[in-house]
Structure formats: structure tokens, C-alpha cells
Scaffold this active site. Sequence first.
Site, mmCIF file in Angstrom:
data_model
loop_
_atom_site.group_PDB
_atom_site.id
_atom_site.type_symbol
_atom_site.label_atom_id
_atom_site.label_comp_id
_atom_site.label_asym_id
_atom_site.label_seq_id
_atom_site.Cartn_x
_atom_site.Cartn_y
_atom_site.Cartn_z
ATOM 1 N N ARG A 199 0.837 -1.209 0.000
ATOM 2 C CA ARG A 199 0.000 0.000 0.000
ATOM 3 C C ARG A 199 0.871 1.258 0.000
ATOM 4 O O ARG A 199 0.476 2.290 -0.543
ATOM 5 C CB ARG A 199 -0.987 -0.006 1.173
ATOM 6 C CG ARG A 199 -2.032 1.096 1.096
ATOM 7 C CD ARG A 199 -3.151 0.923 2.111
ATOM 8 N NE ARG A 199 -4.195 -0.004 1.692
ATOM 9 C CZ ARG A 199 -5.343 0.352 1.097
ATOM 10 N NH1 ARG A 199 -5.608 1.623 0.863
ATOM 11 N NH2 ARG A 199 -6.224 -0.554 0.754
ATOM 12 N N GLU A 254 -9.349 6.132 7.187
ATOM 13 C CA GLU A 254 -7.922 6.400 7.046
ATOM 14 C C GLU A 254 -7.561 7.701 6.320
ATOM 15 O O GLU A 254 -6.598 8.366 6.700
ATOM 16 C CB GLU A 254 -7.254 5.225 6.303
ATOM 17 C CG GLU A 254 -7.249 3.942 7.106
ATOM 18 C CD GLU A 254 -6.997 2.716 6.224
ATOM 19 O OE1 GLU A 254 -7.830 2.462 5.335
ATOM 20 O OE2 GLU A 254 -5.969 2.058 6.404
#
Lengths: 761, 263
Positions: free
Chosen positions: A311, A716
Site C-alpha cells: 500500500r 484512514e
Amino acid sequence: MSVAKPLPHEAAKLHVTGSAHYVDELPTPRGTLHLAFGLSDIASGTISNMDLSQVRSAKGVVDVITASDLDRPADCSPSNHDEPLLSDGTIHYLGQPLFLVVADSHHAARRAARLAKIDYTKTTPILTIEDALAANSHFEEGPRIWEKGNTAQALETAPHIVEGEIEMGGQEHFYLEGQAALALPQDDGDMVVHSSTQHPSEIQHKVADAIGLPMHAVRVEIRRMGGGFGGKESQGNALAIACALVAQKTGRACKMRYDRDDDMVITGKRHDFRITYRASFDETGRLLGVDFKHYTRCGWAMDLSLPVADRAMLHADNAYDLPNARIESHRLRTNTQSATAFRGFGGPQGMLGIERVMDHAAHQLGMDPTELRRRNYYTDGDTPPKQTTPYGQQVDHFLLNAMTDQLAQSADLTARKAKIAEWNAQNPHLKKGIALTPVKFGISFTLTHLNQAGALVHVYQDGSIRMNHGGTEMGQGLFQKVAQVAASRFGVPIEMVKITATDTGKVPNTSATAASSGSDLNGMAVKAACDTIRDRMAAHLADLHQTDATEVSFVGGRVSVGSAEMSFSEAAKLCYEGRVSLSATGFYKTPKLAWDRIAGQGRPFLYFAHGAAVSEVVVDSLTGEYRILRTDILHDCGHSLNPALDIGQIEGGFVQGTGWLTTEELVWDDSGRLRTHAPSTYKIPACSDRPDIFNVTLWDGENAEDTIYKSKAVGEPPFMHGMSVFFALSDAIAQFGQGYPALDAPATPERVLKSIQKVRG
Amino acid sequence: MYNFDVVRPTSVDEALSALSQEDAQALGGGQTLIPTLKQRLAMPTTLVSLSGIDSMKGVSVDGGVITVGGATPHAVVAGEVADAFPALAHLAGNIGDPAVRNRGTIGGSLANNDPSACYPSAALATGATIVTNAREIAADDYFQGMFTTALDEGEIITSVKLPVPEKAAYIKFEQPASRFSLVGIFLAKYADGVRVAVTGASNNGVFRWAEAEAALSADFSVAAVEGLSAPSGDDMISDLHGSGDYRAHLVKALTKKAVAQAS
């Protein structure tokens, strides 16, 4: 309709009155046993002798268990089967559990654990990036490399080369409620486990494996956590497994919670990263190519490090269209805590890399950083030209050009820059800085099969609704959002919907509440279940009134059937008496995903969430101290399910992200001992550390993809708005000299001072 | 904790008598001692609480001298000297947190002489007199290194006399997590000279920065400090919160701030 209303958190009243129950507060049966781990005092080596006689004879101790006492190996890993519950004789980090004390009280267990006499054969620990590279201590076969275009060529002939590196520290989750588990032995060897976990299905899976039973024999329940932040995605496994093993062996309930110091010493944290970069730019500030090298310390076990490092690579572009890019990612095995999931899951680290490149390039080219960023943005719109991320995903529905314009205007960016320049000219010791940073964050689990969710909804004959889904509540407000979805589907007030604990016995095979996906996945699953019931009710009621189901509507707590009208309760009673099933499951899987992580190609994300932040800081050149004066955030939640909760997530995410980059510093000493293992040495931001002027606005729009009520995930993405503070600091520091600050994170006053001295040359 | 007894005398004489027993330990506000006991780092048989001795409590101002009873909590000092000695009030009002300020005492702080505590810098910078049950000790003779003082076994600080300066400032750079001073500067200007005491920085506990005192006594200005080199970082505390060099840098930087604030 209750969706889109700014309703308070479902448990707000319980939180503020102290009556919300967490795992450690559940009433325990008589004779409950309490567990504590005995921990390794060295970072690397083997156990040559373990004398536990004093532990065994300590007051209150019932049993002491080592790895060799277990009937079968108990593994705690979420990925690689490389995390034995108790050391098999090899020691991988300082703080690793070696033995398990079972006692009649929490304190008795902890006290006894300190009485072990352990002889070690030490080996040299691998602690730093350099150590790991020298020892070729990698996870996977070596670095993972993704490339778009021809980066080497783009770097060869460019007018401007921008080159450097940035170090960024890890981060302790510091959930207010520490790790905790309670195992209750049941009839026929079954086990019920209450675990403070974001991932009940994994607890169930790992516990079942450890106690040698099928998953159907283990039920895991969690009503709420006092914060998770990714720290309870895999880190709760050890406690739940330990409790279940001892409960199975003794037939007694077992409970375990980590004291804060133990929690910080044992559990994994955010991955720290070093990112080196070499980028080329043309005269106008357009990036031509960039070569990144990511180095991250993953700790002793694989845990979730591969997807985290992935990621980071997936966010190496952030908001920028990179024509040529090469990203090389080293996942290094070190003798430290096993780094794990933490809000953003590597995304913040990858993003900070490209933001550093933009900041550095603006300084080197003498351009306004916001303008240089703007020139490299992807193009906005529903049908932009072909523009792909470095991993080949077409970027549609990009919003940041318009959002940046709106934010620059609402934050009065141009005028404030001028004022700051004026102010700086008159202040030799204090300088102000300001920065705007964008965020584009990919939404979906990158392990595609995790993008699924289930729900179970019951409507009772009095019209009350009981709702269950696979998501977990950790303070973020998921349960309220999903309840709003249920209430909206039935057209009833929110009070009609009962929110219940997450329970693997009700909804199976769930994914962790992670990747910001809680509302997206569970909201859709609950919607599906509600619609199934509603359609059955509509069909039955239409039959009764000799009309068509399309003529039945559920609004305002009332049900209209053609010209007739009744309360929802009356409708439910009619359906019950008409022998209509008023219970249904719902299921959802995210569409359109296709991802090859080895090739680094495909569509890992359904969509992107966007946002931008402007922060202004003032820095003191005498001490390196600084203050955040003002922050303005514009954030894209699509069509918000609950603006109050979303703004809360944005504010909290920003503050936590700022903490990561400013005050939160993890320090290991040369022996591998974590020296910052308590709030007396590790500083998370407090309420008083937030900016005095703090404006958060939601972008007025809706998700172009077909998500729950066109909303977007919010967990997030706002974390990364903390970057605006970091680059505002960089801007302020740059005012003291000619050099580029090249600030590392966390930007403690000492680092800021060093950076000031550096730019002064 | 290990087991211990607690006695609560109401006079200094009773306290001294109790302290003469083997392994007896005086207890001020307990803000350091109680955590120490919880960690089982000390094993006194008897704690002699000084909090019931009325003669050791309170603040008085007389003839340019502030007298603070040894058992006076920080919060009381902060309130009582706000007008007479604002720098001292500022120091006392920013120690730890409300619990520490309402329980912790000046006598306890000085007797413990933690290298990062605030009060030792005030005592040393003002040339205070530490009054005990047996004698009066000048601050310059009192502080003898980290956690070490001139106090004898069983000796109690009954009060502290602090001459009120013409000008003064206390500047604390807080370690953000614990709020102890990473470096604290107490600056006090008297008719006969300037004193600069530094806490938090040195491996040897609180100290006076002689060069700054000389320079400021000749010329009480920021420029006077500007010309000095910061003290060497070699003897400074170097830990996870800051290097010795950073602390040394802060000594000079904060002294300048203190002069600017006091001027």
C-alpha cells in the site's frame, strides 16, 4: 430518512457516563483465571535455561505454561504461520512472550512472571535498516519492484534532478483500551471468546486452530473497542489464543489484558520507513520521472507487512500523474516488534515520499509548492483523458483540482502567504510557514477476496429491528452509520433499530474492520438484508390490500399500501401473522476489482477518497519549538452517511497524523529495547495540541461509484492531512536560510533545530 | 509496594523522633516517593508524613524575603507569591499536573533534588537559604549533584527563605510527554549581581552558569548572552528526549529568553 443526518455516536451517552462495557468490564464467572506472559529480555538469541520454579511457587499461581507444554503448536500469525504463541527456544525480539503464567488474579500473574530466571545465548540482533540489508534479511525473496514507463530514461535527460531521502518513524497505536480477551468454556468443549479485536473471524480461526476444533465450535463476540487504529487487527490473537488454551485445559474462564507497558513492548506498531528518491522535472515544474526506494523495518514476523508495504507503493503517486515511475520496496526482517496495521496501512508512508519530492522540487526550482503540486495533479472529471496510476489503474472522478481551488479560497491561502512573508521579514527568531497538501487514498482491501461482508437482520412482530453485521465498533461510529442505513431502508426512526455486538455466530467469515471499509461493506450488506425483508413485507401487504408491491412505501415510521396506511409495527404484526419470514441475511462483494500484486498491475481500488489541508505553523529558531496556528481541511466523504461522525473522523485523523509526524517518537536502544513504552516517554497529541483555528468542511459531492448511499470511506484518508503540518514546518524552516530543510519525521524540536542549522549552512 | 507503617506527627520534634528509628523515611507530598515504593525500589519500615506539621506550612513575605514552609504544596506557593515573586509563582504553578501541585511540596522537591525538577533552580538562582531542624544551609552549599544534597540522615527541611530579586524569570522547556524540564532556566537579578541556575540539563544536577552570570551582571541584556558560547554538551544529560548538545544549546537559548522576559 436517518441517513445523512448528523446523529451522535450510538454510545455517546454510555461513553461520557462511563457505562459503556469493554471486554475487561464484563462480569466474569467465579473462579476465573488470569494470565500474563513472561517476556524475553534480549532481542536475539536462544534460551539456554529457563528456571521457572519461583514463578510456579509464587502466591496465587495456578500453572505456568511453556511452548513444550502445548499439545500442538499454537500460532498467532495472520499470514505466515511464523508467530508461535510462546518462544520455541529461539528469541526474535525483546519483549517476545516466552512462557504463560496462570494465576488467580491479574496482579498475581504479572508479579510471578517477573520471577523467572532465564539464561540466554545471545546473538547479534538485526535492528536497523543497515543491519538488515547487510544480512540480506528480507521478507519475500527480495525487494518488490513495480514500474511504469521508462524511468531510467526520464531521469537521464531531464533539466532538473531532485534527489534525497526521508526517514519517518513508526507509531504506537495508543488505543485507550489496551489489548484484552476473555475465554469462557462451554458445553461439549466449545469456546466463547470475548476479544477486543477488529477481526473477530480471525480470532475465531486462530483460536479454533490452537485448540484443535472446527471453527463452528468457537464463537467470538465484541461489542466495542476503546480504539483500534489497526493495532487490533492481528495483535489480539495471542491473548485470545492463550485464554482459550488455558480455558480448554482447566475448564475455567480465563482472562488476559496487557498492562500498558507490556502492550507497548509486546505488540507491533506502524512501520517506520526510509524513502530515497531521485526525480526529474522540466522547467515548468512538471515531473518527468521518479525512482523511489522504500526500506521498511517489518520486525520479527511477517504479520501484515506485505500488504502494508504494497500500500505504501500504491500511494507513491498520491495525487500526481507520474509519467514514469519505478518503486522498489524492501521489506526487512528485524529483531523488533512485528510492525503491523496502523491507520493508512503504509499509505501515509508512501504518500509522504512523493510529497517530499514535490516540496523539495518546489524549493529547488524556486516555485510555489502549491503551484508545482497543481501542475502535477491528475485531471479532474468523470471522463478525463487516459491517466493511470503507476500500477495501471485508470484515475476517474479525480476531484483535487476543484477541491484545491475551493480550499485555497476558503483558507485565504494567497493573502495569508503574503501576510506571512511580511511577518517573517520583521521577525528574526520566529518564522511562520504554510503548506497545502492533497490526499488521494485508494479504497478497498488490496487482497481482493477480503472485500466482502455479511449481515443478519431480524424484524420482530412489534416492529422493532435487531441488526447485526461483521463490522466492529472501535469508536469510529460504524454501528451508528449502519443503523442509519437500516432505519432508512425501513423508513423508521433510528430508535427502532437495535445495535448489537459483533458475533461470529451470527455473521460468519467476516473481514477485519479495516482499510476504511467498515461502512462501505457492512452498510451494503445490511441494506441487502433489509431490502430482502422489506420486499417480502411489501409483497404480503400488497396481497392483503389487493395492490402491487410497487405501491407499498416505507416512510416516517409509516407504511402506505395503496390508499391504506399503518404504522411499521402494525405492518410487522400483519406480516408475522401472515407467516412471512422477517429475518434475512445480506451479503455484499465489492465489484470491479482485479489486482495482480506481483506484477503491480490492475485495479486494486473501487474508488479514491480525496481531501486537502492547509496548515500554518510558527517555528522558534532558538529552540526548535513550534506551534500549529491554523488548519483548514476540505475532505471528500462522498454523500456523507453522517456528517457529524465524518467530521469527527477527519479531526481525529488529522490530529493522529500530525502526532505521527511531530511528537510521537519511538526509541529503541542498541540492545533492541523499546525505551518509549509509556505515556511518560511517548507523547501522543492531546486535545490542547490541536490548532487554535481548526476548520473542517465536507466536500459537497457524491461517490461516482455505487457505494452505500453514494458515500465514501473516511477512516484512514484524513490521517494524511497531518502532512500539511509537516510541510508547513519545512516551509518555516526554509525561511531561515538558503538550503533545503530535508526534515525527517517525527519533527521533534531537536530535529527542527538541526534542520534550521542546516539551511543556514 | 512492600509493607510499611505510617506515622503522622504534628510537630518537628515528633517527626525527628520518628525518623530516628531504623529505616524510617520522611514523606512529603509523596509524588516521587510513592511511585518509587510502588516500583519496590525502596523498602522503608516507617513513613513519617510531614503533612500534619502546621509549623512547616504556609508562605510569608517579610523584608524582601519569602519564606516557604517545607511542607507547603506547590499550588499554595503559586497562589501566595503571585504578586510578590511572579517568576516563582510561575514555576510552582507549572510543576507536573494538578495532582502533583496539590500534594507535592517544596521541601520534598529540594530534598529529592531530581536533576529535572523545577524548584532546585529557583533555590540556587535566588541564593536561597535551606532551613532545617538543625541549621541553615546556603543553596550554593546545599546541592551536591544528582539526587544528592547536604542534608544529613533524618534531617528535615522546615522552610526555605528566598530573597526576592529585582527581576526574575523561569523558562522551562518541557519534555512533552512527562512535562519534566528538558532544560529549565531560573534567572534572578539582584542589586549585587545576576544569578542563572540551570535544571534538567546536567549530569550533575542543578548548576549555575557562571559565564552568563558574569556577563549579565556587567550588562543585563540579551546581547550579553549572545556573545557567550553555550556550555559544553559533554556533561549534559543525553537521553531519548534530547542529546547533550541539544540541551547545551537550549541552556543558552533559554537564558536569552529569560533575560528578554525579565527585562
